[in-house]
Write an enzyme that holds these catalytic residues in place. Structure first.
Site, PDB file in Angstrom:
ATOM      1  N   LYS A  74      42.291  35.687  48.925  1.00 51.82           N
ATOM      2  CA  LYS A  74      42.460  37.073  49.368  1.00 51.82           C
ATOM      3  C   LYS A  74      43.427  37.162  50.546  1.00 51.82           C
ATOM      4  O   LYS A  74      44.388  37.940  50.528  1.00 51.82           O
ATOM      5  CB  LYS A  74      41.114  37.658  49.784  1.00 51.82           C
ATOM      6  CG  LYS A  74      41.206  39.062  50.412  1.00 51.82           C
ATOM      7  CD  LYS A  74      39.844  39.593  50.806  1.00 51.82           C
ATOM      8  CE  LYS A  74      39.417  39.116  52.175  1.00 51.82           C
ATOM      9  NZ  LYS A  74      40.078  39.909  53.283  1.00 51.82           N
ATOM     10  N   ASN A  75      43.190  36.358  51.574  1.00 46.52           N
ATOM     11  CA  ASN A  75      43.981  36.468  52.790  1.00 46.52           C
ATOM     12  C   ASN A  75      45.418  36.009  52.584  1.00 46.52           C
ATOM     13  O   ASN A  75      46.337  36.497  53.255  1.00 46.52           O
ATOM     14  CB  ASN A  75      43.326  35.685  53.922  1.00 46.52           C
ATOM     15  CG  ASN A  75      42.023  36.316  54.374  1.00 46.52           C
ATOM     16  OD1 ASN A  75      41.799  37.506  54.186  1.00 46.52           O
ATOM     17  ND2 ASN A  75      41.140  35.522  54.960  1.00 46.52           N
ATOM     18  N   ARG A 131      35.319  43.939  48.183  1.00 52.54           N
ATOM     19  CA  ARG A 131      36.619  43.804  48.838  1.00 52.54           C
ATOM     20  C   ARG A 131      37.143  42.378  48.752  1.00 52.54           C
ATOM     21  O   ARG A 131      38.358  42.162  48.748  1.00 52.54           O
ATOM     22  CB  ARG A 131      36.530  44.219  50.311  1.00 52.54           C
ATOM     23  CG  ARG A 131      36.402  45.714  50.552  1.00 52.54           C
ATOM     24  CD  ARG A 131      36.471  46.004  52.035  1.00 52.54           C
ATOM     25  NE  ARG A 131      37.659  45.379  52.610  1.00 52.54           N
ATOM     26  CZ  ARG A 131      37.784  45.055  53.893  1.00 52.54           C
ATOM     27  NH1 ARG A 131      36.792  45.287  54.737  1.00 52.54           N
ATOM     28  NH2 ARG A 131      38.895  44.493  54.335  1.00 52.54           N
TER      29      ARG A 131
END
Length: 417
Positions: free
Chosen positions: A22-23, A397
């Site tokens: 994700k990051n 998320r």
């Protein structure tokens, strides 16, 4: 609103594949705005934050499409809007990182003050001061930052804190700046290295990523490229913790051991078996975990994103553990929720003292942020009875189909209203 229902007591078994980071993906998506050609990204996680960032790119005028479930094509040549919409930026802090690429490529950008998980103060002053040193004129009015620069210039930038977000942001801005930019005391996370590799694949000149000093030689243009995103070390860490807390035995395929060493070392210290295999990592546990102390630090220290899930193991460990949170001061909001399940956690400033209990019991709880939600899922799989978890939108998320993946490992978990 959706609820996750977890029935505890089943050891996890089998294999699970970890998705893209994700990051890393968020930084790369922002960086794709620098290209004057088509960018194709592989191993893109299908999670809430990625959908928000893709929607933001579309709002700026970029053309995007998923060409298969985890491959995203981006054409930033069509970008025409240089103002990021508030309704998207407020959802996610990483969306602020489009400011630098827009400024570097077009000389102007307007981006609202960002939102995201409420885990403590995360000011953007490191981002702004770095851009100002490169010659940007920035002011804020009515909650919106406006940045202008005829041409960014290379500069020497020292970060007071090793912030991964600001390091990634300034790397992208410097890629098209005139001259050389040196970022000192920068973050060394694997996601920073991945962004540097992505920028270089487009023709940038970035050296030193993975150390505390990065040097960027600005270039005139960046072309399109095809790039594969690294596996998500935080998702892999969550599955490792889930295996340990349920006294299970699983194979996490695609996990990169070098990216996860601080978490794996603490699992080993707690008595969990971790074995590196060609396919990934095997994580197994047969008895009660031992208490360990944890101090969160920038990479290569113990990642702040893993302290909440790890607290779920320590809640049932033999002995007393202390977690010291050195990154975000409000990252203990989940403590009351774990205590609802019979845990014994006590917060003292930046320390959380955890006295292990013999058993956890299911209860209605709320995930207060992304990793807190993951911690509650892990605790629920070890607890007696059923745990009902709300606040699922936070979990979405950062985790792609976590319920389905855990079901594939034998967990008694479902999702409904």
């Amino acid at each position: 609103m959706d609820t996750i229902f977890v029935q505890g007591g089943t050891p996890l078994a089998g294999s699970v594949r970890v998705g893209g980071s994700k990051n890393s993906a968020l930084g790369i998506l922002a960086g794709s705005l620098l290209a004057d050609g088509v960018v194709t990204l592989r191993n893109v996680p299908r999670i809430g934050d990625i959908h928000t960032m893709v929607e933001l790119l579309n709002g700026l005028g970029a053309a995007t499409r998923f060409i298969d479930p985890t491959s995203l094509e981006i054409d930033p040549s069509r970008v025409h809007c240089l103002e990021a919409p508030y309704e998207l930026v407020r959802k996610m802090r990483a969306s602020f990182n489009v400011l630098g690429p827009l400024l570097a490529r077009f000389g102007f950008a307007r981006v609202p003050v960002p939102g995201g998980c409420d885990i403590g103060a995360r000011p953007v002053n490191f981002h702004l001061e770095g851009l100002r040193k490169m010659g940007a004129h920035i002011h804020v009015e009515h909650g919106v930052y406006t940045a202008e620069a005829r041409k960014l210039d290379g500069a020497r930038i020292y970060l007071d804190f090793q912030s991964a977000g600001s390091t990634q942001h300034l790397m992208t801005a410097a890629a098209l700046a005139a001259g050389t930019t040196i970022i000192e005391n920068c973050a060394a996370e694997p996601e920073v290295v991945d962004l540097a590799n992505f920028l270089n694949s487009m023709g940038a000149s970035v050296e030193g990523a993975g150390t505390n000093q990065i040097t960027i030689q600005g270039v005139e243009r960046l072309h399109g490229a095809e790039f594969s995103i690294i596996p998500d070390r935080l998702e892999a860490g969550t599955f490792a913790i889930a295996a340990a807390i349920t006294k299970g035995d699983i194979l996490i395929t695609g996990a990169v051991e070098d990216h996860m060493r601080p978490v794996l070392n603490k699992l080993d210290e707690a008595g969990v078996t971790v074995e590196s295999l060609p396919q990934g990592l095997r994580v197994a546990a047969s008895g009660r975990a031992r208490a360990v102390d944890i101090k969160t630090m920038p990479h290569p220290g113990f990642p702040t994103d893993m302290q909440q899930p790890f607290a779920a193991i320590l809640a049932g460990a033999a002995g007393t553990s202390i977690i010291t949170e050195n990154v975000y001061e409000s990252r203990f909001r989940y403590v009351n929720e774990l205590n609802r399940m019979g845990a014994n956690l006590r917060v003292e400033g930046r320390n959380c003292v955890i006295t292990g209990v013999d058993r956890l019991t299911g209860a209605p709880v709320t995930g207060t942020d992304l990793r807190a939600g993951a911690a509650l899922i892990c605790a629920g799989m070890a607890a007696e009875g059923e745990t009902e978890i709300t606040g699922v939108e936070h979990i979405d998320r950062g985790y792609d189909n976590i319920v389905g993946k855990l079901q594939g490992l034998g967990a008694s978990i479902s999702r409904g209203e």
